[in-house]
Write a protein that holds these residues in place. Structure first.
Motif, PDB file in Angstrom:
ATOM      1  N   TYR A 100      -1.159  24.304 -59.725  1.00 58.59           N
ATOM      2  CA  TYR A 100      -0.846  24.764 -61.011  1.00 58.59           C
ATOM      3  C   TYR A 100      -2.220  25.651 -61.342  1.00 58.59           C
ATOM      4  N   ARG A 101      -1.760  26.965 -61.813  1.00 63.10           N
ATOM      5  CA  ARG A 101      -2.893  27.707 -62.253  1.00 63.10           C
ATOM      6  C   ARG A 101      -3.013  27.978 -63.728  1.00 63.10           C
TER       7      ARG A 101
ATOM      8  N   MET B 244       3.291  31.614 -65.547  1.00 70.44           N
ATOM      9  CA  MET B 244       3.176  30.541 -66.271  1.00 70.44           C
ATOM     10  C   MET B 244       4.807  30.123 -66.225  1.00 70.44           C
ATOM     11  N   HIS B 245       5.672  31.154 -66.520  1.00 68.68           N
ATOM     12  CA  HIS B 245       7.013  31.022 -66.545  1.00 68.68           C
ATOM     13  C   HIS B 245       7.486  30.153 -65.324  1.00 68.68           C
ATOM     14  N   THR B 246       6.997  30.550 -64.221  1.00 70.48           N
ATOM     15  CA  THR B 246       7.373  30.246 -62.803  1.00 70.48           C
ATOM     16  C   THR B 246       6.800  28.823 -62.523  1.00 70.48           C
ATOM     17  N   GLU B 247       5.701  28.458 -63.171  1.00 72.00           N
ATOM     18  CA  GLU B 247       5.275  27.040 -63.031  1.00 72.00           C
ATOM     19  C   GLU B 247       6.004  26.331 -64.047  1.00 72.00           C
ATOM     20  N   LEU B 248       6.276  26.690 -65.190  1.00 77.26           N
ATOM     21  CA  LEU B 248       7.079  25.577 -65.933  1.00 77.26           C
ATOM     22  C   LEU B 248       8.391  25.282 -65.507  1.00 77.26           C
ATOM     23  N   ALA B 249       9.121  26.359 -64.949  1.00 76.49           N
ATOM     24  CA  ALA B 249      10.255  26.359 -64.295  1.00 76.49           C
ATOM     25  C   ALA B 249      10.448  25.064 -63.142  1.00 76.49           C
TER      26      ALA B 249
ATOM     27  N   THR C 186      13.540  35.776 -64.226  1.00 80.83           N
ATOM     28  CA  THR C 186      13.434  35.051 -65.565  1.00 80.83           C
ATOM     29  C   THR C 186      14.490  34.450 -65.878  1.00 80.83           C
ATOM     30  N   ALA C 187      15.669  34.758 -65.661  1.00 78.29           N
ATOM     31  CA  ALA C 187      16.969  34.119 -66.371  1.00 78.29           C
ATOM     32  C   ALA C 187      17.214  32.834 -65.739  1.00 78.29           C
TER      33      ALA C 187
ATOM     34  N   LYS D  22      16.592  28.855 -67.321  1.00 79.25           N
ATOM     35  CA  LYS D  22      17.461  27.796 -67.287  1.00 79.25           C
ATOM     36  C   LYS D  22      16.683  26.602 -66.789  1.00 79.25           C
ATOM     37  N   GLN D  23      16.131  26.806 -65.567  1.00 78.78           N
ATOM     38  CA  GLN D  23      15.434  25.787 -65.087  1.00 78.78           C
ATOM     39  C   GLN D  23      14.398  24.956 -66.097  1.00 78.78           C
TER      40      GLN D  23
END
Length: 270
Positions: free
Chosen positions: A7-8, A36-41, A87-88, A92-93
């Motif tokens: 994680y970055r 960050m969005h991808t990492e949060l998913a 993004t969508a 949801k993830q």
């Protein structure tokens, strides 16, 4: 022990069976960008599978919990609307990841929690906020639909009429008022925030782990069903709003440090 080394934009620390997760873009008030969005998913399923922790504390580095979406990322999605498909999917993830994570997740709201930052905090199982913090979902203020979960969680916490009052204006709420209306669990003096969250986390660690986990999942069944009915439509509406002139105007206004002038306001001036 799971290192979370890849994680970055998110930092991790452990205290016994408690894992503290920190949104870590402090110079940008932890605004959520594409990475960050991808990492949060992918974050919460990984935490759920982490055998070394029983309780999670989620907070932000520096002066904010999270100031919502990063403005440069918003412009990138305007320029390339196809990017919103990813993004969508990730949105949801994130929501389902929080709902399905077996471990109790405590939001430690140390400052502003707005937009997606507010959504993430409010989907946590307990929300402690510093008394100076402000919480709100100002999607409409940037010409965006509150599609990433706000339309799901706000009415469940404070009722439909009051939720619409804030979702349709984007107004922010002081933490003590948010606690009074039931949007968050507790507003506490900033100097006491760390200690009170740590004390509550240790109480959960000392409890019957499986009973606590499965009670959380049981309570979330109805909320998950509701999310599954709303998220697809609200994210589709958000995708439509992504390509409106009002959204681009809001981005321009943010960069130029002025109030946005939306379409009907321009027509009224003519």
């Amino acid at each position: 022990m799971k290192p979370y080394s890849e994680y970055r934009t998110i930092a991790f620390s452990r205290r016994g069976r408690v894992l503290e997760v920190t949104l870590n873009r402090p110079d940008q008030l932890n605004a959520i960008d594409e990475l960050m969005h991808t990492e949060l998913a992918r974050l919460f399923p990984e935490i759920s599978a982490d055998a070394a922790c029983d309780v999670v504390i989620l907070t932000g580095a520096g002066r904010a919990f999270s100031a919502g979406g990063d403005i440069q990322w918003m412009q990138a999605m305007v320029d390339n609307p196809a990017q919103f498909e990813q993004t969508a999917r990730e949105a949801k993830q994130i929501v389902y990841g929080l709902l399905d994570c077996e471990k109790p997740v405590i939001a430690k709201v140390n400052g502003y929690a707005t937009g997606l930052g507010a959504t993430i905090a409010l989907f946590c199982d307990m929300i402690f906020a510093a008394d100076h913090a402000k919480i709100g979902d100002p999607h409409v203020s940037v010409g965006f639909v509150a599609g990433d979960g706000g339309a799901v969680i706000w009415p469940q916490l404070i009722g439909y009429a009051r939720a619409k009052e804030f979702l349709l204006t984007g107004d922010l709420i002081d933490a003590p008022e948010a606690a009074r209306m039931g949007l968050v669990n507790r507003a506490v003096p900033a100097a006491d925030l760390d200690a009170q969250v740590a004390q509550y986390a240790e109480r959960l660690v000392a409890g019957a782990t499986k009973a606590i986990r499965w009670t959380k999942l049981s309570v979330n069944i109805g909320l998950r069903e509701l999310a599954s009915k709303i998220l697809d439509a609200s994210l589709a509406y958000e995708a439509l709003s992504n390509v409106t002139p009002d959204h681009q105007e809001a981005i321009n206004a943010f960069r130029e440090r002025r109030a946005p002038v939306f379409g009907h306001a321009i027509e009224a001036q003519q």
